[in-house]
Design a protein around this motif. Structure first.
Motif, PDB file in Angstrom:
ATOM      1  N   ALA A  66       1.489  -3.169   2.116  1.00 20.16           N
ATOM      2  CA  ALA A  66       0.753  -3.734   0.988  1.00 20.16           C
ATOM      3  C   ALA A  66       1.260  -5.116   0.584  1.00 20.16           C
ATOM      4  O   ALA A  66       0.938  -5.605  -0.496  1.00 20.16           O
ATOM      5  CB  ALA A  66       0.834  -2.778  -0.204  1.00 20.16           C
ATOM      6  N   ALA A  67       2.036  -5.755   1.447  1.00 16.20           N
ATOM      7  CA  ALA A  67       2.611  -7.064   1.108  1.00 16.20           C
ATOM      8  C   ALA A  67       1.543  -8.136   0.920  1.00 16.20           C
ATOM      9  O   ALA A  67       1.720  -9.054   0.115  1.00 16.20           O
ATOM     10  CB  ALA A  67       3.604  -7.487   2.186  1.00 16.20           C
ATOM     11  N   GLY A  68       0.437  -8.045   1.631  1.00 15.55           N
ATOM     12  CA  GLY A  68      -0.603  -9.066   1.549  1.00 15.55           C
ATOM     13  C   GLY A  68      -1.733  -8.746   0.592  1.00 15.55           C
ATOM     14  O   GLY A  68      -2.782  -9.373   0.618  1.00 15.55           O
ATOM     15  N   ALA A  93       6.426  -2.671   0.624  1.00 18.91           N
ATOM     16  CA  ALA A  93       6.382  -4.018   0.050  1.00 18.91           C
ATOM     17  C   ALA A  93       5.149  -4.280  -0.806  1.00 18.91           C
ATOM     18  O   ALA A  93       4.434  -5.254  -0.585  1.00 18.91           O
ATOM     19  CB  ALA A  93       6.490  -5.067   1.158  1.00 18.91           C
ATOM     20  N   PRO A  94       4.886  -3.423  -1.802  1.00 22.78           N
ATOM     21  CA  PRO A  94       3.690  -3.671  -2.614  1.00 22.78           C
ATOM     22  C   PRO A  94       3.779  -5.016  -3.329  1.00 22.78           C
ATOM     23  O   PRO A  94       4.833  -5.373  -3.857  1.00 22.78           O
ATOM     24  CB  PRO A  94       3.681  -2.518  -3.608  1.00 22.78           C
ATOM     25  CG  PRO A  94       5.060  -1.983  -3.625  1.00 22.78           C
ATOM     26  CD  PRO A  94       5.663  -2.297  -2.300  1.00 22.78           C
ATOM     27  N   ALA A 115      10.852  -0.876   0.430  1.00 26.69           N
ATOM     28  CA  ALA A 115      10.939  -2.333   0.305  1.00 26.69           C
ATOM     29  C   ALA A 115      10.543  -3.069   1.591  1.00 26.69           C
ATOM     30  O   ALA A 115       9.962  -4.148   1.534  1.00 26.69           O
ATOM     31  CB  ALA A 115      12.342  -2.748  -0.117  1.00 26.69           C
ATOM     32  N   THR A 116      10.887  -2.491   2.738  1.00 28.20           N
ATOM     33  CA  THR A 116      10.644  -3.175   3.989  1.00 28.20           C
ATOM     34  C   THR A 116       9.913  -2.288   4.987  1.00 28.20           C
ATOM     35  O   THR A 116      10.003  -1.062   4.920  1.00 28.20           O
ATOM     36  CB  THR A 116      11.963  -3.634   4.652  1.00 28.20           C
ATOM     37  OG1 THR A 116      12.702  -2.473   5.046  1.00 28.20           O
ATOM     38  CG2 THR A 116      12.787  -4.506   3.700  1.00 28.20           C
ATOM     39  N   ALA A 120      10.417   1.672   6.018  1.00 27.66           N
ATOM     40  CA  ALA A 120       9.280   2.599   5.936  1.00 27.66           C
ATOM     41  C   ALA A 120       8.980   3.271   7.259  1.00 27.66           C
ATOM     42  O   ALA A 120       8.448   4.377   7.282  1.00 27.66           O
ATOM     43  CB  ALA A 120       8.040   1.853   5.441  1.00 27.66           C
ATOM     44  N   THR A 121       9.311   2.630   8.359  1.00 37.66           N
ATOM     45  CA  THR A 121       8.999   3.203   9.664  1.00 37.66           C
ATOM     46  C   THR A 121      10.179   3.882  10.330  1.00 37.66           C
ATOM     47  O   THR A 121      10.055   4.399  11.439  1.00 37.66           O
ATOM     48  CB  THR A 121       8.445   2.129  10.623  1.00 37.66           C
ATOM     49  OG1 THR A 121       9.408   1.087  10.785  1.00 37.66           O
ATOM     50  CG2 THR A 121       7.128   1.572  10.110  1.00 37.66           C
TER      51      THR A 121
END
Length: 122
Positions: A66-68, A93-94, A115-116, A120-121
């Motif tokens: 969700a960073a973008g 990364a919201p 956070a990253t 997350a993976t």
């Protein structure tokens, strides 16, 4: 990382590629990553709904990058909560606007927010 669009397209040497509806998604460390970018409301969310529902049916761990994200309303939040009940969902990364929505609604206590992408993976 083996990026492949839902339509079965070949990966680009430059990284993940969008599938036929423009949703970028790919495999990373055994998780299926769906990139949420831009704006999501009830009029624009259909391609993301399709991608996340299909991912949840096929993969035991789905990550929403969700960073973008520029804007997300309750439609997006409801989608995350619904998918959370069908697979192991992680939100990575919201963007600040989404982080605020998660905090205000208490969804940050329900959803697995990381956070990253690496975290997350893994």
């Amino acid at each position: 990382m083996s990026p492949v669009g839902e339509s079965g397209g070949k990966p680009s040497e430059q990284g993940p590629v969008p599938d036929r509806v423009g949703v970028v998604q790919y495999e990373c460390n055994g998780a299926w990553v769906v990139v949420a970018h831009g704006t999501y409301d009830m009029n624009l969310i259909a391609p993301l709904v399709d991608a996340l529902e299909a991912a949840a049916e096929k993969h035991s761990r789905v990550v929403v990058d969700a960073a973008g994200l520029n804007f997300a309303d309750s439609t997006f939040l409801n989608l995350l909560l619904r998918i959370h009940h069908t697979t192991e969902l992680r939100v990575v990364a919201p963007a600040p606007q989404l982080r605020r929505v998660l905090e205000l609604t208490g969804a940050d206590a329900v959803l697995d927010v990381r956070a990253t992408l690496e975290d997350a993976t893994s």
